[in-house]
Structures are given as C-alpha cells and as structure tokens.
Design an enzyme around this catalytic site. Structure first.
Site, PDB file in Angstrom:
ATOM      1  N   HIS A  40     -10.594 -48.708 -46.119  1.00 39.69           N
ATOM      2  CA  HIS A  40     -10.570 -48.642 -47.580  1.00 39.69           C
ATOM      3  C   HIS A  40     -11.720 -47.789 -48.119  1.00 39.69           C
ATOM      4  O   HIS A  40     -11.549 -47.074 -49.116  1.00 39.69           O
ATOM      5  CB  HIS A  40     -10.480 -50.054 -48.201  1.00 39.69           C
ATOM      6  CG  HIS A  40     -11.741 -50.656 -48.708  1.00 39.69           C
ATOM      7  ND1 HIS A  40     -12.616 -51.341 -47.905  1.00 39.69           N
ATOM      8  CD2 HIS A  40     -12.259 -50.693 -49.963  1.00 39.69           C
ATOM      9  CE1 HIS A  40     -13.626 -51.782 -48.643  1.00 39.69           C
ATOM     10  NE2 HIS A  40     -13.433 -51.409 -49.892  1.00 39.69           N
ATOM     11  N   LEU A  56     -21.057 -55.487 -52.043  1.00 39.51           N
ATOM     12  CA  LEU A  56     -19.639 -55.331 -51.752  1.00 39.51           C
ATOM     13  C   LEU A  56     -19.454 -55.217 -50.242  1.00 39.51           C
ATOM     14  O   LEU A  56     -20.412 -54.976 -49.506  1.00 39.51           O
ATOM     15  CB  LEU A  56     -19.086 -54.086 -52.443  1.00 39.51           C
ATOM     16  CG  LEU A  56     -19.089 -54.109 -53.976  1.00 39.51           C
ATOM     17  CD1 LEU A  56     -18.674 -52.750 -54.527  1.00 39.51           C
ATOM     18  CD2 LEU A  56     -18.173 -55.208 -54.510  1.00 39.51           C
ATOM     19  N   SER A  57     -18.219 -55.363 -49.790  1.00 36.42           N
ATOM     20  CA  SER A  57     -17.994 -55.269 -48.350  1.00 36.42           C
ATOM     21  C   SER A  57     -18.436 -53.912 -47.822  1.00 36.42           C
ATOM     22  O   SER A  57     -18.963 -53.809 -46.713  1.00 36.42           O
ATOM     23  CB  SER A  57     -16.533 -55.531 -48.000  1.00 36.42           C
ATOM     24  OG  SER A  57     -15.671 -54.614 -48.654  1.00 36.42           O
ATOM     25  N   GLU A  58     -18.240 -52.844 -48.609  1.00 36.89           N
ATOM     26  CA  GLU A  58     -18.745 -51.517 -48.253  1.00 36.89           C
ATOM     27  C   GLU A  58     -19.160 -50.732 -49.491  1.00 36.89           C
ATOM     28  O   GLU A  58     -18.556 -50.877 -50.568  1.00 36.89           O
ATOM     29  CB  GLU A  58     -17.720 -50.689 -47.472  1.00 36.89           C
ATOM     30  CG  GLU A  58     -17.575 -51.044 -46.002  1.00 36.89           C
ATOM     31  CD  GLU A  58     -16.455 -52.022 -45.752  1.00 36.89           C
ATOM     32  OE1 GLU A  58     -16.440 -52.638 -44.665  1.00 36.89           O
ATOM     33  OE2 GLU A  58     -15.594 -52.183 -46.640  1.00 36.89           O
ATOM     34  N   THR A  59     -20.173 -49.911 -49.311  1.00 34.46           N
ATOM     35  CA  THR A  59     -20.624 -48.926 -50.294  1.00 34.46           C
ATOM     36  C   THR A  59     -20.716 -47.599 -49.558  1.00 34.46           C
ATOM     37  O   THR A  59     -21.191 -47.547 -48.424  1.00 34.46           O
ATOM     38  CB  THR A  59     -21.992 -49.305 -50.879  1.00 34.46           C
ATOM     39  OG1 THR A  59     -21.882 -50.558 -51.560  1.00 34.46           O
ATOM     40  CG2 THR A  59     -22.494 -48.242 -51.842  1.00 34.46           C
TER      41      THR A  59
END
Length: 282
Positions: free
Chosen positions: A81, A49-52
């Site tokens: 986000h 994902l774009s961020e974790t």
C-alpha cells in the site's frame, strides 16, 4: 531534527479504499532528499501510521522516482500500500513517467506500476522466501490464532520483503472470527485467507484476508501480503488468475485488492484517494 526546520509537501492518502476513509492510510513526504535517515525514522514514529514514505530523486537510471518506506519502528525494503500511495502522490505532485509504466525504486529494487483509469497496480515482486512452513512455526500460528490444528487447509511462506507467512482456512466466517494473541505470535507476520461463499457472503469479493503484524496490531489492507498470497494461490491453482480480495472488515474498513495475472506476472491494484494535503515541517 535539524536546527532550521524546513517545509516539505505532505499528503495523507487512503489506499485500497472502496469507499472514502475505508482503506489503509499512508503518510507521504514529497521531495525529502534533504532529510537524514534518522529524521525520516523520527517522523514515521510520530505519525504512528503503519507506514510513512519519503519521495526522493532516483539513483537507478531506469527509475522515475525513489521511495523509502518506514514503519514507526523500522525501515522496510518493500510494502504494497505504500507503493501505490506513494505513486499516487508522485503523480499528483507533477511526476511524469518516462514510459507507459511508472518505475519505482525502493530498497527491494525496481517496482513496475501501471495506471488503469482510477486504479494503480504494481507488479508483484519475487518471493524472497516461499514453500513449506516449518512445524514449529505452524504450531505457533495455531496457538496464537486459537485454531484447531485441522482448521488450516494449506500454508506457505509468502515473503516478498516484510516477512509474511500465510495460512488458508475454509470459510470467510472462520477468518472474521479470529481473535489473535499477539504475544504468542510475536516475531511473525501472519496472513490469513479464505474463500468467499458467494451464496452466503455476496458478490463483492472472492477471498477474505487478514494481516497480523509482528508489531502487535492488525493491518487494515496490505498490498505486500496480498501480492505474496496471490503468487501462492494462483501458482498452486487455489485461486483463479483474476480475483478480488476483501480486507479490513473486522476493523470497519472496506478494502478491496484487485489481483490479475497477465502472462507470467501478477498485478496487485486498488484505488487511492487523498485525504489530507499540506506541509510537514521537519
């Protein structure tokens, strides 16, 4: 990874979603203090994902919790986000703020978050870099976005951690029509914004935003970019003190970012919904 894997509470949430599954997904691991940095990085790379994010006990005495934010390839000091999604999961996991606001500790410092019914908002952090964009950077953006040189009305550095630079176009249609060349944009995180024409575009939002990352993909809905853009647009009088930004349209999303200036502070918010709950085995 460790020799004896452990189970950690895990959620995947949708942030800035005006409808289910139409925002920006985030993976959150709860109670991750036992994980090493390399284990966090490996899991973030795996989720892709774009961020974790990983929720930890705070180190700062004023903080309610600490979060570490990873992309598939590196750690970020701050991102929008992930801030709202991590706060939602912390609250859902039984977190109790000590004051009226929630205080998140991250590598960028302490971030204040407030609750307003079903919406969470963070106080936009100070810009680490602002002001005029260098001619060579603008030339790279113009080439990478296939723009005519006169298409950019204004531009500004809006870096609050990730490294965003932003350009303002005239119409929403111009923003939606962009087909970026990520090879040309390599090394830049570029945000593009334009006002909605209410007679043509509707009443749902005031600005359209797109975010092109340095990793070669478009981010669906981006809190850090919107926070930086809000400081720029409101501070320069281009945007009113309260507005709604639409993002993710080209990707089939329906992200809505709510921006409000209160005194000298700008708050950036949206709704968060849990989509997946379970355990991460790490």
């Amino acid at each position: 990874m460790s020799q004896s894997p452990s189970k950690f509470s895990f959620q995947q949430v949708d942030v800035f979603a005006s409808q289910p599954l139409r925002g920006n997904p985030l993976a959150v691991v709860v109670g991750a203090d036992a994980l090493t940095e390399s284990e966090m990085a490996a899991f973030a790379n795996w989720t892709n994902l774009s961020e974790t994010t990983f929720l930890l006990q705070p180190r700062a005495t004023d903080a309610d919790y600490r979060v570490r934010i990873f992309t598939p390839v590196r750690e970020l000091p701050f991102a929008g986000h992930p801030t709202l999604g991590s706060c939602h999961v912390w609250l859902a996991s039984g977190g109790k703020p000590r004051g009226n606001e929630i205080i998140q500790e991250c590598e960028a410092g302490l971030i204040r978050i407030r609750r307003d019914n079903d919406r969470l908002s963070f106080a936009a952090p100070d810009l680490r870099r602002a002001g005029q964009v260098e001619p060579e950077v603008l030339a790279q953006i113009i080439k990478g976005l296939h723009l005519d040189p006169g298409a950019i009305v204004h531009s500004n550095w809006v870096d609050n951690g990730p490294g965003w630079v932003a350009v303002l176009l005239r119409t929403r249609g111009e923003v939606l029509a962009l087909r970026p060349d990520f090879a040309v944009l390599s090394g830049l995180r570029v945000g593009v914004v334009a006002p909605w024409n209410r007679a043509k575009d509707g009443q749902d939002a005031d600005f359209e935003v797109r975010a092109f990352t340095a990793s070669g993909f478009e981010d669906p809905v981006t809190g850090s970019l919107n926070a930086g853009v809000a400081k720029w647009l409101i501070g320069s009088g281009i945007a009113p003190s309260t507005y709604v930004a639409s993002q993710g349209t080209v990707l089939g999303r329906a992200g809505r970012v709510h921006v409000e200036q209160v005194g000298h502070e700008i708050w950036v918010g949206g709704t968060v919904a849990a989509c997946i709950e379970g355990y991460a085995i790490l």
